[in-house]
Enzyme design. Structure first.
Site, PDB file in Angstrom:
ATOM      1  N   GLU A  50       1.063 -34.777 -50.875  1.00  0.00           N
ATOM      2  CA  GLU A  50       2.051 -34.715 -49.965  1.00  0.00           C
ATOM      3  C   GLU A  50       2.819 -33.180 -49.753  1.00  0.00           C
ATOM      4  O   GLU A  50       3.189 -33.153 -48.675  1.00  0.00           O
ATOM      5  CB  GLU A  50       3.128 -35.564 -50.425  1.00  0.00           C
ATOM      6  CG  GLU A  50       3.042 -37.177 -50.498  1.00  0.00           C
ATOM      7  CD  GLU A  50       2.959 -37.599 -49.114  1.00  0.00           C
ATOM      8  OE1 GLU A  50       3.480 -36.858 -47.838  1.00  0.00           O
ATOM      9  OE2 GLU A  50       2.178 -38.594 -48.610  1.00  0.00           O
ATOM     10  N   TYR A  96       2.805 -21.246 -45.674  1.00  0.00           N
ATOM     11  CA  TYR A  96       4.031 -21.936 -46.279  1.00  0.00           C
ATOM     12  C   TYR A  96       3.989 -21.860 -47.924  1.00  0.00           C
ATOM     13  O   TYR A  96       3.950 -23.028 -48.479  1.00  0.00           O
ATOM     14  CB  TYR A  96       4.294 -23.415 -46.060  1.00  0.00           C
ATOM     15  CG  TYR A  96       5.040 -23.212 -44.611  1.00  0.00           C
ATOM     16  CD1 TYR A  96       6.136 -22.358 -44.258  1.00  0.00           C
ATOM     17  CD2 TYR A  96       4.665 -24.198 -43.750  1.00  0.00           C
ATOM     18  CE1 TYR A  96       6.438 -22.545 -42.765  1.00  0.00           C
ATOM     19  CE2 TYR A  96       5.305 -24.347 -42.290  1.00  0.00           C
ATOM     20  CZ  TYR A  96       6.183 -23.391 -42.011  1.00  0.00           C
ATOM     21  OH  TYR A  96       6.852 -23.466 -40.696  1.00  0.00           O
ATOM     22  N   TYR A 124      12.099 -36.634 -47.462  1.00  0.00           N
ATOM     23  CA  TYR A 124      10.706 -37.065 -46.913  1.00  0.00           C
ATOM     24  C   TYR A 124       9.794 -37.472 -48.204  1.00  0.00           C
ATOM     25  O   TYR A 124       9.162 -38.442 -48.302  1.00  0.00           O
ATOM     26  CB  TYR A 124      10.085 -36.257 -45.897  1.00  0.00           C
ATOM     27  CG  TYR A 124       8.713 -36.737 -45.886  1.00  0.00           C
ATOM     28  CD1 TYR A 124       8.038 -38.118 -45.239  1.00  0.00           C
ATOM     29  CD2 TYR A 124       7.560 -36.059 -46.273  1.00  0.00           C
ATOM     30  CE1 TYR A 124       7.054 -38.676 -45.403  1.00  0.00           C
ATOM     31  CE2 TYR A 124       6.170 -36.555 -46.553  1.00  0.00           C
ATOM     32  CZ  TYR A 124       5.900 -37.707 -45.827  1.00  0.00           C
ATOM     33  OH  TYR A 124       4.698 -38.173 -45.963  1.00  0.00           O
ATOM     34  N   ASP A 155       8.569 -38.852 -41.453  1.00  0.00           N
ATOM     35  CA  ASP A 155       8.067 -37.376 -40.880  1.00  0.00           C
ATOM     36  C   ASP A 155       8.182 -37.443 -39.554  1.00  0.00           C
ATOM     37  O   ASP A 155       8.442 -38.466 -38.835  1.00  0.00           O
ATOM     38  CB  ASP A 155       6.725 -37.313 -41.746  1.00  0.00           C
ATOM     39  CG  ASP A 155       5.764 -38.137 -40.980  1.00  0.00           C
ATOM     40  OD1 ASP A 155       5.936 -39.203 -40.370  1.00  0.00           O
ATOM     41  OD2 ASP A 155       4.634 -37.584 -41.051  1.00  0.00           O
ATOM     42  N   CYS A 199      -2.631 -45.881 -26.199  1.00  0.00           N
ATOM     43  CA  CYS A 199      -1.757 -47.281 -26.088  1.00  0.00           C
ATOM     44  C   CYS A 199      -2.555 -48.507 -26.124  1.00  0.00           C
ATOM     45  O   CYS A 199      -2.392 -49.520 -26.543  1.00  0.00           O
ATOM     46  CB  CYS A 199      -0.677 -47.239 -24.902  1.00  0.00           C
ATOM     47  SG  CYS A 199       0.562 -45.843 -25.004  1.00  0.00           S
ATOM     48  N   CYS A 248      -3.349 -49.413 -29.267  1.00  0.00           N
ATOM     49  CA  CYS A 248      -2.232 -49.405 -30.311  1.00  0.00           C
ATOM     50  C   CYS A 248      -1.892 -51.160 -30.726  1.00  0.00           C
ATOM     51  O   CYS A 248      -1.981 -51.859 -29.875  1.00  0.00           O
ATOM     52  CB  CYS A 248      -1.170 -48.925 -29.686  1.00  0.00           C
ATOM     53  SG  CYS A 248       0.373 -49.251 -30.620  1.00  0.00           S
TER      54      CYS A 248
END
Length: 366
Positions: free
Chosen positions: A37, A82, A120, A138, A199, A202
């Site tokens: 994560e 990061y 989160y 998220d 879609c 989906c």
DNA sequence: GACACGTGGCC
DNA sequence: TGGCCAAGTGT
């Protein structure tokens, strides 16, 4: 159009056959889920997997991580970006070791209190590793639920995000948060994509309000983005007596505690070769001269676009047998004169790593 | 609330 | 190519 009450069952059924075989999904070990994560923050899963596997081989459990030197953790993180994530991961491992007996806490508030873990990630680890009924919202979930529920407020801003959070909680099937949260994110990553959502494939298209209204392209409502600033930077590889000068950046700010070649911004109207001599003197007090231009590397950032002018530098008049001089550091905490083959052992920012990759082809110039 | 904080993939 | 974006957090 089906009722939204069908949303979670349809989603979970889809996930049961479409979940990617990610390594931490084998047994959902809390340490593995946590590491995954943290790595996944602002990073796409496909890019995480290789780093995750190498990280777990190098630091197999919390005790191994807690005992590791920070340089080793940053090296394992090199290229992911990061880097405060890596520093916080190590700091948190040491807290877990000291305050939780080496066992990752199961309680949401205890998880949330660890450095590098926000709302989160605390929700994600609590649900995915421990089965708690917490949401994990998220960017994928923001997008999916903004479409399914036709949220007409910008989802990255507090008001819109609060609406998504409320919807995510109301749709959460008790006892199934582990799969529900992952399924929402998986759907966002694989089907309900930012561009070109599929879609047709989906599983919740019949429940999706944006689909029903024909406004999928208008959801989520986006927030305006900032301009990207072009930035000219010079960096120098000082090569003397077979060794290269590197320095360790300060703990705070960009690339904190990573190693680099000295350098800095090229001023308006300044020539790149003049800039590197000036910057090198400012940061080390070395009086260098440019021996060659090594490369021009372009490197993108979120808010900057850097053009990195890379030079090979020498100390004029320095006798090869004389001892290598010590710098006066103003932009770093530590420095080394290293052999070219030793560069691979240090963690560098990606732009400098690109330069190192080209260096092997360049040092013969001498 | 705004901004710093990385990097690479995609179109 | 260049702008957009990603399993966000800290200050």
């Amino acid at each position: 159009m089906r009722d939204v009450a069908d949303f979670a069952p349809l989603l979970l059924h889809w996930f049961s056959s479409h979940a990617r075989a990610l390594p931490w999904r084998r047994d959902y070990d809390p340490y593995a889920v946590w590491v995954s994560e943290i790595m996944a923050q602002q990073t796409q899963m496909d890019r995480v997997v290789d780093y995750f596997n190498r990280f777990m081989a190098r630091f197999p459990d919390i005790g191994a991580l807690a005992a590791a030197p920070e340089d080793a953790v940053l090296k394992a993180w090199e290229g992911l970006g990061y880097y405060s994530r890596a520093r916080n991961l190590l700091a948190a491992a040491r807290i877990v070791q000291a305050e939780h007996g080496g066992r990752f806490p199961a309680d949401f508030d205890a998880i949330r209190a660890l450095p590098g873990i926000g709302d989160y990630t605390a929700g994600a680890v609590a649900s995915i590793a421990f089965g708690a009924d917490t949401v994990a919202v998220d960017a994928n979930v923001l997008r999916v639920l903004a479409r399914v529920c036709d949220i007409d407020a910008p989802v990255k801003e507090p008001a819109g995000k609060a609406r998504v959070l409320a919807v995510a909680r109301s749709l959460l099937p008790p006892g199934r948060a582990r799969d529900y949260n992952q399924a929402l994110m998986e759907l966002g990553a694989l089907v309900c994509r930012p561009k070109n959502p599929d879609c047709q494939a989906c599983p919740v298209a019949d429940v999706c309000q944006a689909r029903h209204l024909g406004i999928v392209a208008d959801r989520p409502v986006l927030t305006k983005t900032r301009d990207i600033t072009p930035l000219l930077v010079a960096t120098g590889v000082l090569f003397q007596a077979g060794r290269i000068f590197i320095q360790k950046r300060l703990p705070a700010g960009a690339w904190g505690n990573l190693w680099e070649f000295p350098g800095g911004r090229i001023e308006d109207g300044e020539m790149p070769d003049a800039a590197i001599v000036r910057e090198f003197a400012e940061e080390t007090a070395f009086a260098t001269e440019v021996a060659a231009k090594l490369a021009v590397i372009r490197h993108g950032y979120t808010t900057f676009r850097v053009t990195l002018h890379c030079f090979l530098l020498r100390l004029p008049g320095h006798a090869e047998a004389a001892p290598l001089p010590a710098p006066v550091l103003t932009a770093a905490q530590e420095s080394r004169w290293v052999l070219p083959g030793e560069l691979s052992g240090f963690a560098f920012p990606a732009g400098h790593r690109k330069l190192i990759d080209q260096l092997a082809n360049s040092l013969w110039i001498l």
